[in-house]
Enzyme design. Structure first.
Site, mmCIF file in Angstrom:
data_model
loop_
_atom_site.group_PDB
_atom_site.id
_atom_site.type_symbol
_atom_site.label_atom_id
_atom_site.label_comp_id
_atom_site.label_asym_id
_atom_site.label_seq_id
_atom_site.Cartn_x
_atom_site.Cartn_y
_atom_site.Cartn_z
ATOM 1 N N GLY A 127 -8.448 5.235 6.774
ATOM 2 C CA GLY A 127 -9.460 4.891 8.177
ATOM 3 C C GLY A 127 -8.715 4.346 8.784
ATOM 4 O O GLY A 127 -9.011 4.451 10.583
ATOM 5 N N ALA A 128 -7.718 3.210 8.931
ATOM 6 C CA ALA A 128 -7.575 1.981 9.382
ATOM 7 C C ALA A 128 -5.844 1.523 9.990
ATOM 8 O O ALA A 128 -5.429 1.398 10.709
ATOM 9 C CB ALA A 128 -7.914 1.283 9.194
ATOM 10 N N SER A 129 -5.056 2.718 8.915
ATOM 11 C CA SER A 129 -3.633 2.304 8.932
ATOM 12 C C SER A 129 -3.454 3.623 8.123
ATOM 13 O O SER A 129 -4.155 4.229 7.173
ATOM 14 C CB SER A 129 -3.314 1.161 7.826
ATOM 15 O OG SER A 129 -3.529 1.306 6.887
ATOM 16 N N THR A 130 -1.898 4.400 8.315
ATOM 17 C CA THR A 130 -1.138 4.985 7.798
ATOM 18 C C THR A 130 0.152 4.679 7.141
ATOM 19 O O THR A 130 0.960 4.108 7.769
ATOM 20 C CB THR A 130 -1.360 6.007 9.016
ATOM 21 O OG1 THR A 130 -1.160 7.091 8.325
ATOM 22 C CG2 THR A 130 -0.193 6.118 9.641
ATOM 23 N N GLN A 131 0.410 5.641 5.700
ATOM 24 C CA GLN A 131 1.586 5.243 5.434
ATOM 25 C C GLN A 131 2.910 6.310 5.211
ATOM 26 O O GLN A 131 2.131 7.471 4.502
ATOM 27 C CB GLN A 131 1.359 4.251 4.347
ATOM 28 C CG GLN A 131 1.204 2.456 4.247
ATOM 29 C CD GLN A 131 -0.832 2.463 4.500
ATOM 30 O OE1 GLN A 131 -0.692 2.182 5.851
ATOM 31 N NE2 GLN A 131 -0.879 3.547 3.744
ATOM 32 N N GLU A 172 1.221 -1.329 -0.034
ATOM 33 C CA GLU A 172 -0.296 0.001 -0.199
ATOM 34 C C GLU A 172 1.273 1.081 0.016
ATOM 35 O O GLU A 172 0.450 2.251 -0.798
ATOM 36 C CB GLU A 172 -0.598 0.370 1.392
ATOM 37 C CG GLU A 172 -1.957 1.069 1.208
ATOM 38 C CD GLU A 172 -2.742 1.172 2.226
ATOM 39 O OE1 GLU A 172 -2.908 -0.182 3.276
ATOM 40 O OE2 GLU A 172 -3.645 1.526 2.440
HETATM 41 N N1 LIG Z 1 -14.574 13.414 1.512
HETATM 42 C C1 LIG Z 1 -14.135 13.189 2.742
HETATM 43 N N2 LIG Z 1 -14.125 13.997 3.267
HETATM 44 C C2 LIG Z 1 -13.669 13.619 4.622
HETATM 45 N N3 LIG Z 1 -13.098 12.596 4.661
HETATM 46 C C3 LIG Z 1 -12.653 11.500 3.637
HETATM 47 C C4 LIG Z 1 -13.657 11.966 2.691
HETATM 48 N N4 LIG Z 1 -13.437 10.224 1.691
HETATM 49 C C5 LIG Z 1 -12.724 10.028 2.601
HETATM 50 N N5 LIG Z 1 -12.392 10.279 3.129
HETATM 51 C C6 LIG Z 1 -11.183 9.682 4.991
HETATM 52 O O1 LIG Z 1 -10.495 9.237 4.400
HETATM 53 C C7 LIG Z 1 -10.513 7.694 4.724
HETATM 54 C C8 LIG Z 1 -10.117 6.389 3.805
HETATM 55 O O2 LIG Z 1 -9.605 5.582 4.879
HETATM 56 P P1 LIG Z 1 -10.036 4.385 3.657
HETATM 57 O O3 LIG Z 1 -9.392 4.079 2.227
HETATM 58 O O4 LIG Z 1 -11.254 3.923 3.624
HETATM 59 O O5 LIG Z 1 -8.854 3.078 5.146
HETATM 60 P P2 LIG Z 1 -7.690 2.238 4.591
HETATM 61 O O6 LIG Z 1 -6.601 2.942 3.808
HETATM 62 O O7 LIG Z 1 -7.047 2.974 6.073
HETATM 63 O O8 LIG Z 1 -8.492 0.879 4.364
HETATM 64 C C9 LIG Z 1 -11.155 7.850 5.802
HETATM 65 O O9 LIG Z 1 -10.726 8.050 7.693
HETATM 66 C C10 LIG Z 1 -12.661 8.650 5.306
HETATM 67 O O10 LIG Z 1 -13.478 9.375 6.470
HETATM 68 CA CA LIG Z 2 -7.214 3.759 1.369
#
Ligand SMILES: Nc1ncnc2c1ncn2[C@@H]1O[C@H](COP(=O)(O)OP(=O)(O)O)[C@@H](O)[C@H]1O
Ligand SMILES: [Ca+2]
Length: 501
Positions: A208-212, A168
């Protein structure tokens, strides 16, 4: 031999050499081809099954015939309705069903003759990584269901899988540098050229659940397990990348709630420094502790309710995140991100996307803002009570409005105190797209799996720039012109003056 004859021979030699050089230059230009990509499909589909939601991306230009520029661009993006696929634990077939609207849109956007050749991938990220930790067979059932739905479309299905945090991070980094043409540039004439000075950008992704975090370090790395070695267009790189599972935005905010709950004792409601004044939240313990990222307390009772009351205290909110991320332990003489994870000192410019962008964009701080302005804007925002926020942002839901203060302070905690980007703050750009294409791991993933980026430098890539070519041509034409002028003067003098003996 007379001096006149010598002069004529000299001028003739200059003219011949100039003509030959000009012809060689024109021929070499004609031979410079665009990258010889023989990929049969024109389109490619990648579904990003994130923890919070799924998005479909349709790319075009894979096989090159469309626009002849060789640059792959995004033709369509489509947000799947509902939550991420990991939220369909009670009804896995509905996870597959949820994708149909976007798959239909992709099908309508691709010419029928191309459907069968179009590769389609689904990659799931941290939400499914967490589910796999809790219930592996359930995660497999969900992947099977989404796979079945994609296979019911006439595309070339290439699998639905959980990608690793390293993938990722690395593919997000490839996407950015591919779109910014950091490896090879597409010149005005349609040729691929190697940039003289390579400028490679780092990537910051907050899901939403991980950061890179991913970047090329400028020091020798101390922990080789954090390095990805690869070669793109002959450019060998050692990429540092790390994915922090449970430290995406949603899970970090949940960790903060759990910390406040565990340290509140018997007091109720529990003060939440990041929620606006006037905001009250009631959750069951089952909801509060529904993730493997938070440890259940000893007094856990699934049906008991917990109440949080917003106090809107900006500085307390910021300091409370020091209980969410561990900023003190580091076994690598302070070369750490957070939680004791090795990280070499940051290097170069960064693109911060996904949640980083969304939060900063809401606060009016994207793509760039000075650190002092960022800090004062967050402070001002956190001091607003709920009624003010609702009046100022009537189209945004209360839950979303509630979280901006916490999200902004979480971002500042990991960027400044975790990754230590405080000295290079001006090097971060908060962006959503580059060249009309969304920034994320999906494009890099597809480029990798379709082998569209060659590892070796293609022979046709040249270092000649349009400006260099123009200067060379101008110089040769100028020399030719001078030579012809000299011949004309010589001829004139030959006719009018007596020949030298
Ligand atoms: N238009 C938006 N406004 C605010 N936050 C957003 C918007 N679209 C996506 N996000 C945020 O971006 C993040 C996307 O994470 P996601 O790809 O679902 O999770 P992960 O990459 O950890 O599997 C989430 O925290 C979601 O709330
Ligand atoms: Ca993502």
């Amino acid at each position: 031999m007379g001096i006149r004859v010598k002069l004529i021979l000299l001028v003739a030699a200059v003219v011949t050499i100039s003509c030959m050089t000009l012809i060689a230059l024109i021929l070499s230009l004609a031979n410079h081809q665009t990258l010889n990509r023989s990929y049969s499909a024109q389109y490619g589909i990648v579904l990003d099954a994130g923890s919070s939601h799924t998005a479909l991306f349709l790319y075009q230009g894979l096989g090159f015939k469309e626009n002849d520029t060789g640059i792959i661009t995004q033709k369509l993006s489509c947000d799947v309705d509902g939550g991420g696929i990991s939220s369909y634990q009670q009804n896995p077939p509905a996870a597959g069903e949820s994708l149909k609207k976007c798959l239909d849109r992709a099908k309508a956007a691709i010419p029928e003759g191309q459907w069968k050749a179009t590769p389609a991938y689904l990659g799931a990220t941290a939400g499914m990584r967490l589910l796999r930790l809790q219930n592996q067979s359930l995660s497999e059932i969900i992947l099977e269901e989404v796979g079945k739905t994609i296979q019911s479309y006439p595309f070339d299905f290439r699998g639905a899988k959980i990608i690793s945090g390293t993938e990722e991070g690395a593919f997000g980094w490839i996407t950015i540098n591919y779109l910014l043409e950091s490896f090879v540039k597409h010149s005005f004439e349609g040729f691929w050229i190697q940039p003289k000075t390579r400028k490679i950008f780092g990537a910051l992704d907050l899901g939403g659940a991980s950061t890179q975090i991913s970047f090329i370090p400028n020091v020798a790395v101390k922990d080789l397990t954090t390095i990805v070695n690869n070669k793109l267009y002959g450019f060998k790189y050692e990429l540092y990348t790390h994915s922090y599972l449970c430290y995406g935005m949603d899970q970090a905010l949940k960790k903060l709630q759990a910390h406040l709950h565990k340290t509140a004792g018997t007091s109720s409601p529990i003060s939440h420094p990041c929620y606006p004044k006037g905001y009250l939240l009631k959750v069951t313990m089952a909801e509060l502790y529904n993730s493997p990222c938070v440890e259940k307390p000893s007094n856990f009772n699934s049906s008991a309710t917990v109440t949080f009351s917003g106090t809107g205290s900006s500085s307390l909110c910021l300091s409370s995140f020091e209980n969410v991320v561990n900023l003190s332990d580091c076994a690598f003489s302070s070369d750490c991100g957070f939680n004791g994870v090795y990280q070499p000192p940051v290097n170069g410019e960064f693109f911060a996307f996904s949640s980083y962008f969304h939060i900063f964009n809401f606060l009016g701080l994207a793509p760039k803002a000075q650190l002092t302005r960022v800090l004062s804007t967050i402070e001002t925002h956190c001091n607003k009570d709920l009624a003010t926020l609702v009046v100022e942002n009537p189209s945004i839901s209360v839950i979303t409005l509630r979280d901006y203060c916490a999200s902004a302070h979480y971002i500042m905690t990991i960027l400044l105190k975790g990754y230590k980007l405080n000295n290079t703050w001006d090097q971060i750009s908060f962006e959503k797209q580059i060249a009309d294409t969304d920034i994320g791991w999906t494009l890099g993933y597809m480029l990798n799996l379709t082998n569209i980026i060659p590892s070796e430098q293609p022979g046709v890539v040249t270092g000649v720039l349009r400006s260099q070519w123009a200067a060379q041509t101008f110089f040769i034409v100028f020399v030719l012109f001078l030579s012809l002028l000299l011949i004309a003067i010589l001829v004139f003098f030959t006719k009018t003056l007596p020949a030298a003996q």
